[in-house]
Design a protein around this motif. Structure first.
Motif, PDB file in Angstrom:
ATOM      1  N   GLY A 146       0.010   1.862   0.109  1.00  0.00           N
ATOM      2  CA  GLY A 146      -1.006   1.842  -0.935  1.00  0.00           C
ATOM      3  C   GLY A 146      -1.975   3.001  -0.804  1.00  0.00           C
ATOM      4  O   GLY A 146      -2.437   3.555  -1.809  1.00  0.00           O
ATOM      5  N   HIS A 203      -0.239   6.041  -2.316  1.00  0.00           N
ATOM      6  CA  HIS A 203      -0.177   5.979  -3.780  1.00  0.00           C
ATOM      7  C   HIS A 203      -1.551   6.299  -4.377  1.00  0.00           C
ATOM      8  O   HIS A 203      -1.670   6.993  -5.390  1.00  0.00           O
ATOM      9  CB  HIS A 203       0.294   4.597  -4.255  1.00  0.00           C
ATOM     10  N   THR A 204      -2.609   5.815  -3.726  1.00  0.00           N
ATOM     11  CA  THR A 204      -3.969   6.077  -4.218  1.00  0.00           C
ATOM     12  C   THR A 204      -4.288   7.570  -4.145  1.00  0.00           C
ATOM     13  O   THR A 204      -4.860   8.147  -5.080  1.00  0.00           O
ATOM     14  CB  THR A 204      -5.008   5.263  -3.427  1.00  0.00           C
ATOM     15  N   ASP A 223      -6.238   1.399   4.965  1.00  0.00           N
ATOM     16  CA  ASP A 223      -5.478   0.815   3.857  1.00  0.00           C
ATOM     17  C   ASP A 223      -5.653  -0.698   3.999  1.00  0.00           C
ATOM     18  O   ASP A 223      -5.237  -1.241   5.010  1.00  0.00           O
ATOM     19  CB  ASP A 223      -4.007   1.223   4.004  1.00  0.00           C
ATOM     20  N   PRO A 224      -6.322  -1.395   3.091  1.00  0.00           N
ATOM     21  CA  PRO A 224      -6.538  -1.107   1.675  1.00  0.00           C
ATOM     22  C   PRO A 224      -7.889  -0.473   1.303  1.00  0.00           C
ATOM     23  O   PRO A 224      -8.223  -0.430   0.122  1.00  0.00           O
ATOM     24  CB  PRO A 224      -6.454  -2.500   1.059  1.00  0.00           C
ATOM     25  N   GLU A 260      -7.990   2.218  -1.385  1.00  0.00           N
ATOM     26  CA  GLU A 260      -7.818   1.768  -2.765  1.00  0.00           C
ATOM     27  C   GLU A 260      -9.146   1.432  -3.450  1.00  0.00           C
ATOM     28  O   GLU A 260      -9.195   1.291  -4.669  1.00  0.00           O
ATOM     29  CB  GLU A 260      -6.888   0.551  -2.820  1.00  0.00           C
ATOM     30  N   MET A 315      -4.953  -7.512  -2.303  1.00  0.00           N
ATOM     31  CA  MET A 315      -3.596  -7.157  -1.872  1.00  0.00           C
ATOM     32  C   MET A 315      -2.666  -8.356  -2.017  1.00  0.00           C
ATOM     33  O   MET A 315      -2.976  -9.440  -1.528  1.00  0.00           O
ATOM     34  CB  MET A 315      -3.637  -6.704  -0.407  1.00  0.00           C
ATOM     35  N   PHE A 326      -1.971  -0.173  -7.407  1.00  0.00           N
ATOM     36  CA  PHE A 326      -1.499   0.723  -6.350  1.00  0.00           C
ATOM     37  C   PHE A 326      -0.366   0.036  -5.589  1.00  0.00           C
ATOM     38  O   PHE A 326      -0.544  -1.053  -5.037  1.00  0.00           O
ATOM     39  CB  PHE A 326      -2.642   1.095  -5.408  1.00  0.00           C
ATOM     40  N   HIS A 327       0.799   0.681  -5.580  1.00  0.00           N
ATOM     41  CA  HIS A 327       1.963   0.129  -4.893  1.00  0.00           C
ATOM     42  C   HIS A 327       1.807   0.345  -3.385  1.00  0.00           C
ATOM     43  O   HIS A 327       1.459   1.445  -2.953  1.00  0.00           O
ATOM     44  CB  HIS A 327       3.237   0.833  -5.358  1.00  0.00           C
ATOM     45  N   ALA A 328       2.093  -0.681  -2.602  1.00  0.00           N
ATOM     46  CA  ALA A 328       2.042  -0.559  -1.142  1.00  0.00           C
ATOM     47  C   ALA A 328       3.457  -0.614  -0.572  1.00  0.00           C
ATOM     48  O   ALA A 328       3.985   0.384  -0.095  1.00  0.00           O
ATOM     49  CB  ALA A 328       1.156  -1.649  -0.556  1.00  0.00           C
ATOM     50  N   MET A 342       1.422  -4.926  -3.184  1.00  0.00           N
ATOM     51  CA  MET A 342       0.727  -4.262  -4.283  1.00  0.00           C
ATOM     52  C   MET A 342      -0.768  -4.576  -4.233  1.00  0.00           C
ATOM     53  O   MET A 342      -1.156  -5.706  -3.969  1.00  0.00           O
ATOM     54  CB  MET A 342       1.301  -4.788  -5.598  1.00  0.00           C
TER      55      MET A 342
END
Length: 423
Positions: free
Chosen positions: A10, A13-14, A296-297, A300, A338, A366-368, A385
């Motif tokens: 995630g 992706h962020t 992470d997270p 995000e 999450m 945001f895909h994790a 996610m």
């Protein structure tokens, strides 16, 4: 610029989402990436520790900047690998060199650094299998609860907190003698328990100058009310409501400045993000741990609040011109929830189809742990996610995230419904 992000979660992706907004970006690559990064960048199936394959990609695609997401390649010396290679030495790497990365790679190293630079933290002692009896005696001197930390990287699972002295002794033996965490627990740090509320502070430094990024609070345990096993993180909130000006001034003067200065004094070049895990004990901040990358997270919720051009920001770090940047922040609160696979953080199955992503509105997805299989997005990890939303306060932001989480569906999906309960 052509930019490569290393990682697949995630956080990555962020970063990809944020970098993709910049006019200064030419091409964006993510190795290995996930189903989310695939929509905005070119995924390349290379492992984050495969330095030779990374080198080939960087030269082939004329990549000028590498943003390192996870800790592993940093602790393994990817920055040094670039600096030591004639063909790569002029490629910018965002992330510290190997020695500085040991701040995350070894709890003992981090503790010694804090002691050396008078940075407030818990009292501690370190033990090995040879000194396990001394460890038992040290435990007897402490008041419960007892905090035991595997010295090395244990994927966020190497910290154990126990209330019973006998249990603590059994756990210490299990970590040191029975190698519960493998090489990570060759050394174990036992420290005094600090009672307070936790928060994370993120710092971006070019080795000379620094910027304090938004604060965040994450929720590590799988169960509501902070119960159950530790995870990589079940959600996050930024900013932290109780981190007012007085506390932030203390954090900057007593912790952030001495950390950046300490890195310079100890001759540990550092270009990248410093994650400082803190606990507020009474009115005073103390350091629990350092990480040498973004969390992470937390990424995000922190990155969406930064309004600056991310390519410009990272380039300023690479060129040691961070002092010329005026950091612009969104004043609103961001929260992320999450979703995780059934069974996580224990064993879980992968390959479950995820539906409802397109139904999400007014939130960022945001895909994790995801991948594409036959054109469908399926689960590919424990944390699947993250749904991030803005609001005037954390409650309104969270309610928006929860409304959108309800639209997602995959077999065994689980998430925490009580984020912010302690604020």
């Amino acid at each position: 610029m052509n930019i490569l992000i290393l990682g697949s979660g995630g956080r990555e992706h962020t970063f990809a989402w944020k970098l993709a907004q910049s006019d200064r970006l030419s091409k964006l690559f993510v190795a290995p990436g996930n189903a989310g990064t695939e929509q905005i960048a070119t995924n390349v199936p290379i492992g984050v520790n495969d330095f030779e394959a990374i080198k080939k990609l960087v030269l082939k695609e004329n990549i000028q900047l590498v943003m390192v997401g996870p800790e592993d390649p940093l602790v393994n010396g990817i920055h040094d690998f670039f600096l030591g290679d004639q063909e790569l030495k002029n490629v910018a790497v965002i992330g510290p060199e190997k020695l500085a990365a040991t701040l995350e790679g070894s709890k003992e190293f981090a503790k010694e650094f804090m002691m050396r630079h008078q940075i407030p933290t818990a009292q501690y002692k370190s033990f090995t299998s040879e000194t396990v009896e001394d460890g038992f005696r040290f435990l007897e001197e402490l008041n419960p609860p007892f905090v035991l930390k595997a010295d090395g990287l244990a994927a966020g699972k190497g910290v154990v907190i126990l209330n019973d002295l006998n249990d603590a002794k059994i756990e210490l033996k299990s970590m040191l003698v029975d190698k519960k965490f493998g090489a990570a627990s060759t050394t174990v740090v036992i420290e005094e328990f600090l009672d307070g509320i936790e928060l994370s502070v993120f710092v971006l430094t070019d080795g000379e100058n620094y910027k304090v990024l938004p604060t965040a609070k994450d929720y590590k345990r799988i169960g509501e009310g902070d119960t159950g096993l530790n995870t990589g993180g079940m959600g996050a909130i930024s900013p932290v409501p109780f981190a007012g000006k007085v506390l932030m001034d203390k954090i900057e003067q007593r912790i952030v400045k001495p950390t950046v200065e300490g890195l310079k004094k100890d001759n540990m070049p550092y270009k990248g993000f410093i994650f400082i895990g803190l606990i507020k004990v009474g009115d005073d901040p103390k350091v629990i741990e350092y990480n040498v990358r973004m969390g992470d997270p937390e990424t995000e919720v922190v990155l969406p609040r930064i309004q600056n051009d991310m390519v410009e920001l990272l380039k300023a770090v690479a060129d040691q011109k961070l002092s010329e940047i005026d950091l612009q922040l969104d004043e609103r609160t961001a929260t992320t929830v999450m979703t995780v696979s059934g069974g996580y953080p224990g064993s879980y199955e992968k390959g479950k189809e995820i539906t409802g992503i397109d139904a999400i509105t007014e939130s960022l997805v945001f895909h994790a742990g995801t991948t594409l299989k036959d054109g469908k997005v399926v689960t590919n990890g424990g944390r699947v996610m993250a749904i991030t939303s803005f609001g005037s306060d954390f409650k309104s932001a969270l309610s928006k995230s929860y409304v959108n989480v309800e639209k997602l569906s995959f077999e065994g999906m689980n998430y925490r419904r009580d984020l912010g309960f302690d604020l």
